[in-house]
Write a protein that holds these residues in place. Structure first.
Motif, PDB file in Angstrom:
ATOM      1  N   SER A   1       0.829  -1.202   0.000  1.00 40.04           N
ATOM      2  CA  SER A   1       0.000   0.000   0.000  1.00 40.04           C
ATOM      3  C   SER A   1       0.861   1.248   0.000  1.00 40.04           C
ATOM      4  O   SER A   1       0.593   2.211  -0.722  1.00 40.04           O
ATOM      5  N   ASN A   2       1.911   1.229   0.820  1.00 33.52           N
ATOM      6  CA  ASN A   2       2.804   2.393   0.889  1.00 33.52           C
ATOM      7  C   ASN A   2       3.512   2.623  -0.438  1.00 33.52           C
ATOM      8  O   ASN A   2       3.705   3.773  -0.861  1.00 33.52           O
ATOM      9  N   ILE A   3       3.916   1.541  -1.109  1.00 32.90           N
ATOM     10  CA  ILE A   3       4.580   1.674  -2.409  1.00 32.90           C
ATOM     11  C   ILE A   3       3.607   2.248  -3.434  1.00 32.90           C
ATOM     12  O   ILE A   3       3.924   3.184  -4.171  1.00 32.90           O
ATOM     13  N   TYR A   4       2.391   1.676  -3.491  1.00 29.82           N
ATOM     14  CA  TYR A   4       1.382   2.179  -4.429  1.00 29.82           C
ATOM     15  C   TYR A   4       1.078   3.654  -4.157  1.00 29.82           C
ATOM     16  O   TYR A   4       0.982   4.472  -5.074  1.00 29.82           O
ATOM     17  N   ASN A   5       0.886   3.978  -2.880  1.00 34.05           N
ATOM     18  CA  ASN A   5       0.556   5.361  -2.538  1.00 34.05           C
ATOM     19  C   ASN A   5       1.674   6.313  -2.946  1.00 34.05           C
ATOM     20  O   ASN A   5       1.412   7.416  -3.451  1.00 34.05           O
ATOM     21  N   PHE A   6       2.901   5.905  -2.737  1.00 36.64           N
ATOM     22  CA  PHE A   6       4.044   6.738  -3.123  1.00 36.64           C
ATOM     23  C   PHE A   6       4.036   7.001  -4.621  1.00 36.64           C
ATOM     24  O   PHE A   6       4.177   8.145  -5.061  1.00 36.64           O
ATOM     25  N   ILE A   7       3.838   5.957  -5.411  1.00 37.81           N
ATOM     26  CA  ILE A   7       3.848   6.125  -6.872  1.00 37.81           C
ATOM     27  C   ILE A   7       2.685   6.995  -7.331  1.00 37.81           C
ATOM     28  O   ILE A   7       2.854   7.904  -8.151  1.00 37.81           O
ATOM     29  N   ILE A   8       1.496   6.738  -6.798  1.00 41.13           N
ATOM     30  CA  ILE A   8       0.309   7.481  -7.233  1.00 41.13           C
ATOM     31  C   ILE A   8       0.394   8.950  -6.828  1.00 41.13           C
ATOM     32  O   ILE A   8      -0.072   9.831  -7.550  1.00 41.13           O
ATOM     33  N   GLN A   9       1.021   9.234  -5.696  1.00 42.19           N
ATOM     34  CA  GLN A   9       1.119  10.617  -5.230  1.00 42.19           C
ATOM     35  C   GLN A   9       2.276  11.379  -5.876  1.00 42.19           C
ATOM     36  O   GLN A   9       2.231  12.603  -5.992  1.00 42.19           O
ATOM     37  N   GLU A  10       3.310  10.653  -6.328  1.00 41.28           N
ATOM     38  CA  GLU A  10       4.517  11.320  -6.818  1.00 41.28           C
ATOM     39  C   GLU A  10       4.748  11.144  -8.324  1.00 41.28           C
ATOM     40  O   GLU A  10       5.795  11.533  -8.830  1.00 41.28           O
TER      41      GLU A  10
ATOM     42  N   THR B   1      12.394   7.769  -9.471  1.00 42.69           N
ATOM     43  CA  THR B   1      13.244   6.704 -10.004  1.00 42.69           C
ATOM     44  C   THR B   1      13.007   5.392  -9.252  1.00 42.69           C
ATOM     45  O   THR B   1      12.352   5.369  -8.202  1.00 42.69           O
ATOM     46  N   LEU B   2      13.577   4.347  -9.798  1.00 42.18           N
ATOM     47  CA  LEU B   2      13.520   3.043  -9.128  1.00 42.18           C
ATOM     48  C   LEU B   2      14.145   3.141  -7.746  1.00 42.18           C
ATOM     49  O   LEU B   2      13.648   2.556  -6.774  1.00 42.18           O
ATOM     50  N   GLU B   3      15.228   3.886  -7.630  1.00 41.05           N
ATOM     51  CA  GLU B   3      15.912   4.037  -6.341  1.00 41.05           C
ATOM     52  C   GLU B   3      15.000   4.728  -5.325  1.00 41.05           C
ATOM     53  O   GLU B   3      14.995   4.371  -4.142  1.00 41.05           O
ATOM     54  N   ASP B   4      14.230   5.720  -5.788  1.00 37.23           N
ATOM     55  CA  ASP B   4      13.298   6.409  -4.888  1.00 37.23           C
ATOM     56  C   ASP B   4      12.275   5.434  -4.311  1.00 37.23           C
ATOM     57  O   ASP B   4      11.994   5.434  -3.106  1.00 37.23           O
ATOM     58  N   ALA B   5      11.691   4.609  -5.187  1.00 38.82           N
ATOM     59  CA  ALA B   5      10.683   3.648  -4.750  1.00 38.82           C
ATOM     60  C   ALA B   5      11.299   2.590  -3.834  1.00 38.82           C
ATOM     61  O   ALA B   5      10.699   2.188  -2.833  1.00 38.82           O
ATOM     62  N   ALA B   6      12.497   2.139  -4.168  1.00 39.78           N
ATOM     63  CA  ALA B   6      13.178   1.138  -3.337  1.00 39.78           C
ATOM     64  C   ALA B   6      13.460   1.688  -1.943  1.00 39.78           C
ATOM     65  O   ALA B   6      13.279   0.991  -0.934  1.00 39.78           O
ATOM     66  N   ASN B   7      13.876   2.945  -1.881  1.00 42.11           N
ATOM     67  CA  ASN B   7      14.124   3.569  -0.578  1.00 42.11           C
ATOM     68  C   ASN B   7      12.840   3.654   0.235  1.00 42.11           C
ATOM     69  O   ASN B   7      12.848   3.464   1.465  1.00 42.11           O
ATOM     70  N   LYS B   8      11.738   3.926  -0.438  1.00 36.48           N
ATOM     71  CA  LYS B   8      10.450   4.015   0.255  1.00 36.48           C
ATOM     72  C   LYS B   8      10.078   2.662   0.866  1.00 36.48           C
ATOM     73  O   LYS B   8       9.450   2.602   1.929  1.00 36.48           O
ATOM     74  N   ALA B   9      10.463   1.595   0.196  1.00 34.46           N
ATOM     75  CA  ALA B   9      10.170   0.240   0.680  1.00 34.46           C
ATOM     76  C   ALA B   9      11.268  -0.305   1.581  1.00 34.46           C
ATOM     77  O   ALA B   9      11.177  -1.449   2.048  1.00 34.46           O
ATOM     78  N   HIS B  10      12.326   0.503   1.800  1.00 32.74           N
ATOM     79  CA  HIS B  10      13.469   0.097   2.627  1.00 32.74           C
ATOM     80  C   HIS B  10      14.122  -1.165   2.064  1.00 32.74           C
ATOM     81  O   HIS B  10      14.406  -2.134   2.791  1.00 32.74           O
ATOM     82  N   MET B  11      14.350  -1.137   0.739  1.00 32.19           N
ATOM     83  CA  MET B  11      14.961  -2.275   0.054  1.00 32.19           C
ATOM     84  C   MET B  11      16.031  -1.759  -0.895  1.00 32.19           C
ATOM     85  O   MET B  11      16.029  -0.586  -1.269  1.00 32.19           O
ATOM     86  N   THR B  12      16.926  -2.660  -1.307  1.00 33.91           N
ATOM     87  CA  THR B  12      17.875  -2.295  -2.350  1.00 33.91           C
ATOM     88  C   THR B  12      17.125  -2.273  -3.685  1.00 33.91           C
ATOM     89  O   THR B  12      16.093  -2.955  -3.834  1.00 33.91           O
ATOM     90  N   PRO B  13      17.600  -1.525  -4.672  1.00 33.74           N
ATOM     91  CA  PRO B  13      16.915  -1.503  -5.969  1.00 33.74           C
ATOM     92  C   PRO B  13      16.740  -2.891  -6.583  1.00 33.74           C
ATOM     93  O   PRO B  13      15.680  -3.198  -7.134  1.00 33.74           O
ATOM     94  N   HIS B  14      17.764  -3.735  -6.489  1.00 34.71           N
ATOM     95  CA  HIS B  14      17.673  -5.079  -7.070  1.00 34.71           C
ATOM     96  C   HIS B  14      16.594  -5.908  -6.363  1.00 34.71           C
ATOM     97  O   HIS B  14      15.772  -6.571  -7.010  1.00 34.71           O
ATOM     98  N   ALA B  15      16.586  -5.873  -5.037  1.00 33.83           N
ATOM     99  CA  ALA B  15      15.596  -6.635  -4.272  1.00 33.83           C
ATOM    100  C   ALA B  15      14.194  -6.088  -4.528  1.00 33.83           C
ATOM    101  O   ALA B  15      13.231  -6.850  -4.636  1.00 33.83           O
ATOM    102  N   PHE B  16      14.094  -4.760  -4.636  1.00 35.86           N
ATOM    103  CA  PHE B  16      12.789  -4.143  -4.885  1.00 35.86           C
ATOM    104  C   PHE B  16      12.228  -4.566  -6.243  1.00 35.86           C
ATOM    105  O   PHE B  16      11.035  -4.842  -6.358  1.00 35.86           O
ATOM    106  N   CYS B  17      13.084  -4.616  -7.253  1.00 39.98           N
ATOM    107  CA  CYS B  17      12.635  -5.032  -8.595  1.00 39.98           C
ATOM    108  C   CYS B  17      11.998  -6.410  -8.550  1.00 39.98           C
ATOM    109  O   CYS B  17      10.915  -6.628  -9.110  1.00 39.98           O
TER     110      CYS B  17
END
Length: 289
Positions: A187-196, A202-218
């Motif tokens: 929900s937090n990831i979806y909300n971040f994308i929809i609001q921003e 970037t992918l890095e921004d979303a990964a940071n929001k999820a507290h994950m590395t970019p590779h793990a987030f992908c």
């Protein structure tokens, strides 16, 4: 999909739950429940996420959501501004065909309706030309109790089940359901994308929001949504572009492209056609004809 499991409170003397919502914005988290849900958006606009699919919504539209279908009505960002005086209004019906109502749906006279429920587990949007008739019937259900309410409810099912060529809100089987904590994370990831989405996120921004590395987030995002981060972001942007293109005060295609986070018209046109199957100008021509 990671979603919150809801339990709709059911009074002992009701099998149909009628809920009138008047709030600053829709509940902003993915959730699911055993009941089928029919939502009449009386006032408000935003993006509906149903399973892994997105649909824009606006006032006077009606959506049917299947039992245990993960969903979230995400209000437009303007509803979340600090001094916003906007509010949403919705009339929502919940019913569980496998609870106390199961005896009703097992009657031979209800065979067609029962078959309709089984054929539409992934929900649908009520066609615009039927919305007024369906919303009138929903209001009658809201205004009555007892046997009168049940009669109007059965008539609503009759009306809806007679509609032909309903397009599902999502396709294919649903992904496995997981924990509540991961539901909040998604929900937090979806909300971040929809609001921003209007910004160059970037992918890095979303990964940071999820507290994950970019590779793990992908890998995580792809596994649980069926989308890559970029494809989901592009769908959010194109959905918003469609709303802006068909607004009562429309702006030019180029301005829409830049306001939705695209940095070139060429890229916008290419992605728009890939997602919608037609160019922005063709979409506009078809919408207003």
């Amino acid at each position: 999909m990671k979603v919150l499991q809801f339990t709709i409170p059911v009074p002992h003397d009701h099998t149909i739950i009628v809920q009138q919502d008047i709030m600053p914005y829709f509940y902003p988290h993915l959730h699911r429940h055993e009941e089928i849900q029919i939502t009449w958006v009386q006032q408000g606009e935003g993006t509906l996420i149903a399973d892994n699919n997105m649909h824009t919504f606006k006032s006077n539209e009606i959506f049917w959501l299947g039992a245990n279908q993960p969903h979230m009505f995400k209000s437009d960002p303007s509803y979340f501004l600090p001094k916003s005086e906007l509010e949403i209004q919705a009339l929502v019906l919940f019913f569980n065909p496998h609870g106390p109502l199961s005896a009703l749906f097992n009657l031979p006279e209800m065979l067609n309706v029962k078959r309709f429920l089984q054929q539409n587990p992934n929900g649908f949007k009520i066609p615009a030309e039927k919305a007024e008739e369906i919303s009138t019937k929903m209001m009658l259900i809201h205004e009555h109790i007892g046997i009168e309410q049940m009669i109007h409810f059965m008539d609503l099912l009759r009306l809806i089940s007679s509609i032909e060529s309903l397009g599902a809100l999502s396709e294919g089987s649903r992904p496995k359901l997981y924990s509540e904590n991961e539901g909040l994370r998604m929900s937090n990831i979806y909300n971040f994308i929809i609001q921003e989405f209007e910004k160059p996120i970037t992918l890095e921004d979303a990964a940071n929001k999820a507290h994950m590395t970019p590779h793990a987030f992908c890998r995580y995002f792809k596994k649980h949504t069926g989308h890559t981060f970029l494809s989901f972001l592009n769908e959010v942007r194109i959905n918003e572009a469609c709303k802006k293109l068909t607004n009562e005060s429309p702006i030019g295609i180029a301005q829409v492209a830049y306001s939705c986070g695209f940095n070139s018209i060429t890229n916008f046109n290419r992605i728009f056609k890939r997602i919608k199957g037609k160019s922005p100008s063709e979409y506009l021509e078809e919408f207003f004809k």
